[in-house]
Design an enzyme around this catalytic site. Structure first.
Site, PDB file in Angstrom:
ATOM      1  N   TYR A 144      10.904  -8.478  -7.361  1.00 11.95           N
ATOM      2  CA  TYR A 144      10.216  -8.005  -8.508  1.00 11.95           C
ATOM      3  C   TYR A 144      11.327  -7.967  -9.522  1.00 11.95           C
ATOM      4  O   TYR A 144      11.046  -8.529 -10.642  1.00 11.95           O
ATOM      5  CB  TYR A 144       9.759  -6.567  -8.211  1.00 11.95           C
ATOM      6  CG  TYR A 144       8.961  -5.811  -9.286  1.00 11.95           C
ATOM      7  CD1 TYR A 144       7.350  -6.438  -9.523  1.00 11.95           C
ATOM      8  CD2 TYR A 144       9.253  -5.023  -9.914  1.00 11.95           C
ATOM      9  CE1 TYR A 144       7.224  -6.015 -10.401  1.00 11.95           C
ATOM     10  CE2 TYR A 144       8.520  -4.354 -11.164  1.00 11.95           C
ATOM     11  CZ  TYR A 144       7.241  -4.880 -11.341  1.00 11.95           C
ATOM     12  OH  TYR A 144       6.317  -4.353 -12.323  1.00 11.95           O
ATOM     13  N   SER A 173       8.670  -5.134 -17.111  1.00 13.52           N
ATOM     14  CA  SER A 173       9.160  -3.856 -16.270  1.00 13.52           C
ATOM     15  C   SER A 173      10.438  -3.278 -16.826  1.00 13.52           C
ATOM     16  O   SER A 173      11.001  -4.159 -17.228  1.00 13.52           O
ATOM     17  CB  SER A 173       8.992  -4.083 -14.853  1.00 13.52           C
ATOM     18  OG  SER A 173       9.583  -3.070 -14.163  1.00 13.52           O
TER      19      SER A 173
END
Lengths: 260, 259
Positions: free
Chosen positions: B155, B142
């Protein structure tokens, strides 16, 4: 059906090495391509080798000159009606010297070839692409746009600058259907590297050309140089319509050399 | 002629979102593909949609379990005879909160889902790829594997860890014909984003719409990315032309990441 059917591209330094591989890959995907190089005779041979025909043309001139870079873009638009993909690819190590011994003249040669050429080409292309709300600018940078090696400060500094220019321009035109990206190859045994490599090796304190190639390779995870076809494959991907959301990207093709 | 003719791929979390787009793109390029997910009923809808007959195969499994991760890789080899391409795609995070209020469970869940899962499937795939001296590992990371936002440290931390694992592994197998790369997408409105985004938004002090707008505003394109952006790059990395690209953290974020 090619991925670039109907697209028109121009490539600075497109008669050999990375630029040549891009030209061949673009042609194979259905694009029309104008390649540039200094030597008209070599250019004629190159486009004949690439199959000639109506989908390829040559524009002679030194891409470290503003008139040539702008002339290439204007020629492409005049001859083929538009410019979809501008590859600002030419460049290299013009002069090798440590900073302490670098002359202004040598420094400026490097700036013109690697940095100003990209700026001139990008500005001219964008003036055409912005009204059309569509375009792809692909700059051949280098791992040295993120790292640094002794003895080639002009190359390292200009490639860093090019990366900054790419990111800035990408944000300027990001909502206009235009992407601006850089490809960062590791060492590739191109004609230019073969001709300037021996001097670079000495300037970098590595002695020989073979040591230079070995030193770069040793930093990669693959322990070998990269290939022009690997760069061309990334350029094709960036040039497609599907890549509309990929912009401002500094895309390594370096066998795992770069730390980021 | 596809660029992945004859290749066998395994995609974790391949029944929806980014994984589904990658599976579709691989099938279009001639590969045989194993997709994985927890829910057999959902998977059947995906298989119907893909309509790829014997070229696609579903293996049920929860990527938060090591034995399931290893079974998906082993099952790929059992079914199609080999594994050329591994896409560690499943991932996400839940129960978001600022670090000061974050539970151990939330952090552990994100690390298992994103980082341990990637490690487990990669290690297992290497057992096949190293002897065959060829392979492609593509980790779906990501933009938050490179930068950080408040409120989603689970995350962000786990994706940073995936990027580190990617680089280290790439150097280990770099001379063995195996590449290991991470793709780093910007925000995409996948099912997981729609499910977990609202909670993340609260932890970040905004709304779901505000969260999406924040991600879009940081990009050059001022809009979200799409799953096809990721599959485009996955195909390139998986192809023979991607042989010289390894240890790279490829930004697919509309110009968001600074590097």
């Amino acid at each position: 059906m090619g991925k670039l059917d109907g697209k028109v591209a121009c490539i600075t330094g497109g008669t050999r090495s990375i630029g040549r591989a891009m030209a061949e890959a673009f042609l194979a995907e259905g694009a029309t391509v104008v390649v540039n190089g200094r030597d008209a005779a070599k250019g004629a041979v190159a486009i004949a080798e690439m199959g000639g025909g109506p989908n390829i043309a040559f524009y002679a001139g030194d891409s470290s000159k503003q008139s040539v870079v702008e002339g290439l873009i204007d020629f492409t638009i005049e001859k083929f009606g538009k410019l979809d993909i501008c590859c600002l690819n030419s460049g290299g190590v013009n002069m090798t010297a440590p900073v302490a011994q670098m002359s202004d003249e040598e420094w400026n040669l490097e700036i013109d070839w690697n940095l100003n050429h990209v700026f001139w080409g990008m500005r001219r292309s964008l003036q055409h692409m912005i009204p059309r709300q569509s375009g792809r600018i692909i700059v051949t940078s280098s791992v040295e746009g993120k790292l640094g090696k002794p003895g080639i400060p002009g190359y390292v500094a200009t490639k860093h600058a090019v990366n900054g220019l790419v990111k800035s321009a990408a944000h300027e035109v990001g909502t206009l259907g235009i992407t601006v990206n850089a490809i960062l190859p590791g060492i590739i045994e191109t004609d230019i590297v073969r001709s300037t490599g021996p001097d670079s090796a000495v300037a970098m304190g590595l002695g020989t050309y073979e040591n230079l190639i070995a030193a770069f390779s040793s930093e990669a995870a693959t322990k070998k140089p990269n290939k022009v076809e690997e760069v061309a494959a990334v350029a094709v991907m960036m040039a497609t319509d599907a890549a509309r959301n990929i912009t401002g990207c500094l895309f390594p093709v370096d066998g795992g050399t770069l730390p980021y | 002629m596809g660029s992945l003719d004859g290749k066998v791929a395994c995609v974790t979390g391949g029944t929806r979102g980014i994984g589904l787009a990658i599976a579709k793109a691989f099938l279009d390029e001639g590969a045989k593909v194993v997709i994985n997910g927890r829910d057999k009923a959902k998977a059947q809808r995906t298989l119907d949609e893909l309509n790829a007959g014997a070229n696609v195969h579903f293996i049920a499994g929860d990527v938060k379990k090591r034995e399931d991760c290893e079974a998906v890789v082993d099952g790929t080899v059992a079914h199609f005879g080999r594994i050329d391409i591994l896409v560690a795609n499943a991932g996400g995070a839940a129960n978001h909160a600022p670090v000061a209020d974050l539970t151990d469970e939330a952090m552990e869940d994100a690390l298992v889902w994103n980082f341990w899962h990637t490690f487990w499937v990669m290690r297992r795939a290497f057992k096949y790829m190293i002897p065959q001296q060829s392979g492609r590992v593509i980790n779906v990371s990501s933009v938050d594997g490179k930068v950080g936002k408040p409120g989603i440290s689970t995350y962000v931390s786990s994706k940073h860890a995936v990027n580190g694992l990617t680089k280290s592994a790439a150097h280990e197998v770099g001379t063995l014909g195996i590449t290991v790369n991470a793709v780093c997408p910007g925000a995409i409105e996948t099912d997981v984003m729609m499910a977990e985004g609202p909670g993340a938004a609260v932890a970040m002090g905004t709304t779901y719409e505000g969260l999406l707008e924040m991600f879009a505003s940081e990009s050059a394109i001022k809009r979200l990315n799409e799953v096809e952006d990721v599959s485009l790059i996955a195909v390139l990395l998986a192809s023979d032309a991607g042989a010289g690209i390894t240890g790279s953290l490829i930004s697919i974020d509309g110009g968001t990441s600074p590097y």
